[in-house]
Design an enzyme around this catalytic site. Structure first.
Site, PDB file in Angstrom:
ATOM      1  N   LYS A 167     -25.232  -3.912   3.245  1.00  0.00           N
ATOM      2  CA  LYS A 167     -25.096  -5.068   2.351  1.00  0.00           C
ATOM      3  C   LYS A 167     -26.474  -5.617   1.988  1.00  0.00           C
ATOM      4  O   LYS A 167     -26.773  -5.868   0.823  1.00  0.00           O
ATOM      5  CB  LYS A 167     -24.278  -6.139   3.077  1.00  0.00           C
ATOM      6  CG  LYS A 167     -24.037  -7.385   2.265  1.00  0.00           C
ATOM      7  CD  LYS A 167     -23.406  -8.476   3.107  1.00  0.00           C
ATOM      8  CE  LYS A 167     -22.143  -7.988   3.780  1.00  0.00           C
ATOM      9  NZ  LYS A 167     -21.338  -9.089   4.322  1.00  0.00           N
TER      10      LYS A 167
ATOM     11  N   LYS B 171     -26.452  -9.232  13.489  1.00  0.00           N
ATOM     12  CA  LYS B 171     -25.332 -10.191  13.542  1.00  0.00           C
ATOM     13  C   LYS B 171     -25.261 -10.737  14.956  1.00  0.00           C
ATOM     14  O   LYS B 171     -25.699 -10.094  15.908  1.00  0.00           O
ATOM     15  CB  LYS B 171     -24.013  -9.468  13.193  1.00  0.00           C
ATOM     16  CG  LYS B 171     -22.911 -10.410  12.768  1.00  0.00           C
ATOM     17  CD  LYS B 171     -22.995 -10.774  11.289  1.00  0.00           C
ATOM     18  CE  LYS B 171     -21.970 -11.833  10.923  1.00  0.00           C
ATOM     19  NZ  LYS B 171     -21.909 -12.052   9.467  1.00  0.00           N
TER      20      LYS B 171
ATOM     21  N   ASP C 175     -21.602 -17.972   9.699  1.00  0.00           N
ATOM     22  CA  ASP C 175     -20.468 -17.063   9.466  1.00  0.00           C
ATOM     23  C   ASP C 175     -19.239 -17.881   9.895  1.00  0.00           C
ATOM     24  O   ASP C 175     -19.295 -19.127   9.900  1.00  0.00           O
ATOM     25  CB  ASP C 175     -20.615 -15.769  10.281  1.00  0.00           C
ATOM     26  CG  ASP C 175     -19.590 -14.705   9.896  1.00  0.00           C
ATOM     27  OD1 ASP C 175     -19.723 -14.100   8.821  1.00  0.00           O
ATOM     28  OD2 ASP C 175     -18.624 -14.474  10.662  1.00  0.00           O
TER      29      ASP C 175
HETATM   30  P1  NDP Z   1     -15.082 -20.241   7.793  1.00  0.00           P
HETATM   31  O1  NDP Z   1     -15.142 -20.447   9.259  1.00  0.00           O
HETATM   32  O2  NDP Z   1     -15.655 -21.254   6.896  1.00  0.00           O
HETATM   33  O3  NDP Z   1     -13.566 -19.982   7.327  1.00  0.00           O
HETATM   34  C1  NDP Z   1     -12.826 -18.940   7.866  1.00  0.00           C
HETATM   35  C2  NDP Z   1     -11.438 -19.000   7.271  1.00  0.00           C
HETATM   36  O4  NDP Z   1     -10.726 -17.829   7.656  1.00  0.00           O
HETATM   37  C3  NDP Z   1     -10.622 -20.182   7.751  1.00  0.00           C
HETATM   38  O5  NDP Z   1      -9.698 -20.538   6.780  1.00  0.00           O
HETATM   39  C4  NDP Z   1      -9.937 -19.583   8.990  1.00  0.00           C
HETATM   40  O6  NDP Z   1      -8.725 -20.257   9.341  1.00  0.00           O
HETATM   41  C5  NDP Z   1      -9.631 -18.196   8.505  1.00  0.00           C
HETATM   42  N1  NDP Z   1      -9.575 -17.287   9.658  1.00  0.00           N
HETATM   43  C6  NDP Z   1     -10.529 -17.088  10.601  1.00  0.00           C
HETATM   44  N2  NDP Z   1     -10.110 -16.215  11.521  1.00  0.00           N
HETATM   45  C7  NDP Z   1      -8.864 -15.866  11.154  1.00  0.00           C
HETATM   46  C8  NDP Z   1      -7.909 -14.988  11.701  1.00  0.00           C
HETATM   47  N3  NDP Z   1      -8.159 -14.319  12.834  1.00  0.00           N
HETATM   48  N4  NDP Z   1      -6.723 -14.858  11.035  1.00  0.00           N
HETATM   49  C9  NDP Z   1      -6.483 -15.523   9.892  1.00  0.00           C
HETATM   50  N5  NDP Z   1      -7.367 -16.381   9.333  1.00  0.00           N
HETATM   51  C10 NDP Z   1      -8.531 -16.540   9.960  1.00  0.00           C
HETATM   52  O7  NDP Z   1     -15.763 -18.807   7.549  1.00  0.00           O
HETATM   53  P2  NDP Z   1     -16.376 -18.211   6.210  1.00  0.00           P
HETATM   54  O8  NDP Z   1     -15.599 -18.671   5.032  1.00  0.00           O
HETATM   55  O9  NDP Z   1     -17.839 -18.406   6.254  1.00  0.00           O
HETATM   56  O10 NDP Z   1     -16.127 -16.638   6.442  1.00  0.00           O
HETATM   57  C11 NDP Z   1     -14.931 -15.985   6.006  1.00  0.00           C
HETATM   58  C12 NDP Z   1     -15.185 -14.486   5.931  1.00  0.00           C
HETATM   59  O11 NDP Z   1     -16.255 -14.229   5.000  1.00  0.00           O
HETATM   60  C13 NDP Z   1     -15.623 -13.811   7.232  1.00  0.00           C
HETATM   61  O12 NDP Z   1     -15.120 -12.490   7.264  1.00  0.00           O
HETATM   62  C14 NDP Z   1     -17.134 -13.773   7.100  1.00  0.00           C
HETATM   63  O13 NDP Z   1     -17.709 -12.758   7.902  1.00  0.00           O
HETATM   64  C15 NDP Z   1     -17.258 -13.454   5.629  1.00  0.00           C
HETATM   65  N6  NDP Z   1     -18.552 -13.768   5.025  1.00  0.00           N
HETATM   66  C16 NDP Z   1     -19.059 -15.041   5.078  1.00  0.00           C
HETATM   67  C17 NDP Z   1     -20.261 -15.321   4.464  1.00  0.00           C
HETATM   68  C18 NDP Z   1     -20.806 -16.713   4.387  1.00  0.00           C
HETATM   69  O14 NDP Z   1     -21.811 -16.904   3.686  1.00  0.00           O
HETATM   70  N7  NDP Z   1     -20.202 -17.699   5.017  1.00  0.00           N
HETATM   71  C19 NDP Z   1     -21.061 -14.259   3.834  1.00  0.00           C
HETATM   72  C20 NDP Z   1     -20.399 -12.986   3.769  1.00  0.00           C
HETATM   73  C21 NDP Z   1     -19.202 -12.764   4.379  1.00  0.00           C
HETATM   74  P3  NDP Z   1      -8.705 -21.188  10.656  1.00  0.00           P
HETATM   75  O15 NDP Z   1      -9.395 -22.439  10.241  1.00  0.00           O
HETATM   76  O16 NDP Z   1      -7.268 -21.354  10.949  1.00  0.00           O
HETATM   77  O17 NDP Z   1      -9.434 -20.441  11.723  1.00  0.00           O
END
Ligand code: NDP
Length: 447
Positions: free
Chosen positions: A115, A127, A167
């Site tokens: 990436k 990571k 993350d």
């Molecule tokens: P957040 O912690 O802000 O949000 C995560 C979201 O996903 C929440 O709604 C959470 O729900 C849900 N979630 C987490 N674990 C699970 C699970 N096991 N089953 C179902 N829902 C789940 O994280 P981000 O938005 O930052 O990250 C989301 C994804 O994007 C990840 O895969 C991360 O690696 C990827 N990502 C993030 C980046 C960033 O800049 N933040 C960059 C590139 C990729 P709940 O509140 O119930 O846990």
């Protein structure tokens, strides 16, 4: 797979780390797509690039002890996997979630190598994180955990060595606590973390970057087939940082977001989601998505997050977590006429679901390309820190848009050049790999 060398390499990984299913899944996907490259590049095989690229340069596992609000000592496990520094300092987020283990961090670190290469910026892959669960913890507990975590991590990172970011479970609040502790311990104010607050070295548009970038990438995919977001119905899983800003940009580009979720369930609002309310619930109150239906009309809440893929939509953006979209979900999406799926989360689509979508001619944007906007903007934050200057929101957003367009182009061109036109999974893996592989070959075998 026909290539015996690659089959043997995958078998050796499986034998070496049989208990790392997420890492093996990610490694298999990349290695399998490199088959056409190796047919042309015997030099990379001779330089042992593949055996080296699947093994982290360094893995740090450490104890994180902290004291909760009741005065009780708690112990979590911390990780930092410094996977590959061939093209720049290790760069990649920190995840705080009870599901974190070495396999999850290795899969994320491995994905990050390719990436980061795709972003065109000089960043290696890494990571980290912990099995600490931030849910239900007070601000004081979060702070004490972050300080303890950084007390060890600070020995292994630095602005020219390894630059972590956020993350799952790590947003602005956590980055602030981590940065403060690093500064205290090292007595230096440097850009050792990204995703910082705007008052102490953060970049405008970093918060929005992954979600916005995902939409820019999706816009490019759609453009190639004469389509756009305009008038499209969009389903987005998750309701965290990535999901919220993907929803915001979708609306700006003329699409209608009808669903969001969290780990407990999803909301469905056929007339469109009220994003201001979602932001209030998730960013300010740190509440559950189920609260949404109690504060507004015209929306329903459904237990269980997998059901979200049964909703009829034109575009689906999985933005929650790994392996959240399975074969049944992919079949439901195709049955309902989806035209594009792009991954905001890392590896949210299971391998059989990816294959099903590709076989059914759905435009598919793999996470390592489609969600690279976050780390790209982290790279821009590092540039601004080094320059001791801040760019405007518009300037950062424009650079982000340009980077996402160039990532799309690089992935699409590599896919075509190596015999799989339209397969952006293969294209992204190949384009990212070639950049890192050339650097590894040039730098010799021992570091
Ligand atoms: P957040 O912690 O802000 O949000 C995560 C979201 O996903 C929440 O709604 C959470 O729900 C849900 N979630 C987490 N674990 C699970 C699970 N096991 N089953 C179902 N829902 C789940 O994280 P981000 O938005 O930052 O990250 C989301 C994804 O994007 C990840 O895969 C991360 O690696 C990827 N990502 C993030 C980046 C960033 O800049 N933040 C960059 C590139 C990729 P709940 O509140 O119930 O846990």
């Amino acid at each position: 797979m026909k290539n015996a060398y690659l089959s043997d390499l995958i078998a050796s990984l499986e034998a070496r780390d049989p208990n790392q299913p997420e890492f093996l899944q990610a490694a298999r996907e990349v290695l399998e797509s490199l088959e056409p490259v190796l047919e042309r590049r015997a030099d990379l095989v001779a330089a042992g690039v593949l055996e080296r690229i699947v093994e982290p340069e360094r893995t740090i596992i450490f104890r994180v002890s902290w004291v909760d609000d009741q005065g009780k000592t708690r112990v979590n496990r911390g990780f930092r996997v410094q996977f590959n520094s061939a093209i720049g300092p290790y760069k990649g987020g920190l995840r705080l979630h009870p599901s974190v283990n070495l396999s999850v961090i290795k899969f994320l670190g491995f994905e990050q190598i390719f990436k980061n290469a795709l972003t065109t910026l000089p960043m290696g892959g890494g990571k980290g994180g912990s099995d600490f669960d931030p849910k239900g913890k007070s601000d004081g507990e979060i702070m004490r955990f972050c300080q303890s975590f950084m007390t060890e991590l600070s020995k292994h990172i630095g602005q020219f060595t390894d630059v972590p970011a956020g993350d799952i479970g790590v947003g602005g609040r956590e980055i602030g606590f981590l940065f403060g502790q690093y500064k205290r311990l090292r007595n230096e104010v440097v850009g050792v973390l990204t995703g910082k607050g705007l008052t102490y070295g953060g970049s405008l548009a970093r918060t929005e970057a992954t979600g916005y970038g995902l939409c820019y990438f999706t816009r490019e995919m759609l453009r190639d087939v004469g389509q756009s977001f305009q008038g499209k119905t969009v389903v987005i899983s998750g309701s965290g940082n990535v999901a919220i800003y993907a929803a915001e940009k979708t609306a700006q580009l003329g699409g209608k977001v009808v669903a969001l979720s969290d780990s407990a369930g999803y909301i469905y609002a056929p007339d469109g989601i009220d994003l201001a309310l979602v932001k209030q619930l998730k960013e300010v109150e740190r509440g559950r998505i189920s609260e949404y239906v109690k504060r507004t009309t015209g929306a329903s809440y459904h237990e269980g997050c997998a059901g979200i893929w049964n909703l009829k939509c034109d575009i689906a953006l999985p933005c929650a977590t790994q392996n959240e979209l399975d074969l049944d979900g992919a079949k439901a999406l195709v049955r309902n006429g989806v035209i594009a799926v792009a991954e905001g989360a890392n590896m949210p689509t299971r391998p059989d679901a990816v294959k099903y979508l590709l076989d059914n001619k759905v435009l598919f944007g793999p996470g390592k390309a489609a969600n690279a906007g976050g780390v790209a903007t982290s790279g821009l934050e590092m540039s601004q820190n080094s320059l001791r200057l801040s760019w405007t929101f518009e300037e950062v957003d424009k650079r982000l848009d340009d980077i996402m367009s160039s990532i799309y182009k690089a992935a699409a061109e590599a896919a075509a050049e190596y015999g799989t036109p339209g397969n952006l999974v293969a294209g992204a893996n190949i384009a990212g790999f070639l950049k890192v592989a050339e650097a590894m070959k040039a730098q010799g075998i021992a570091y």
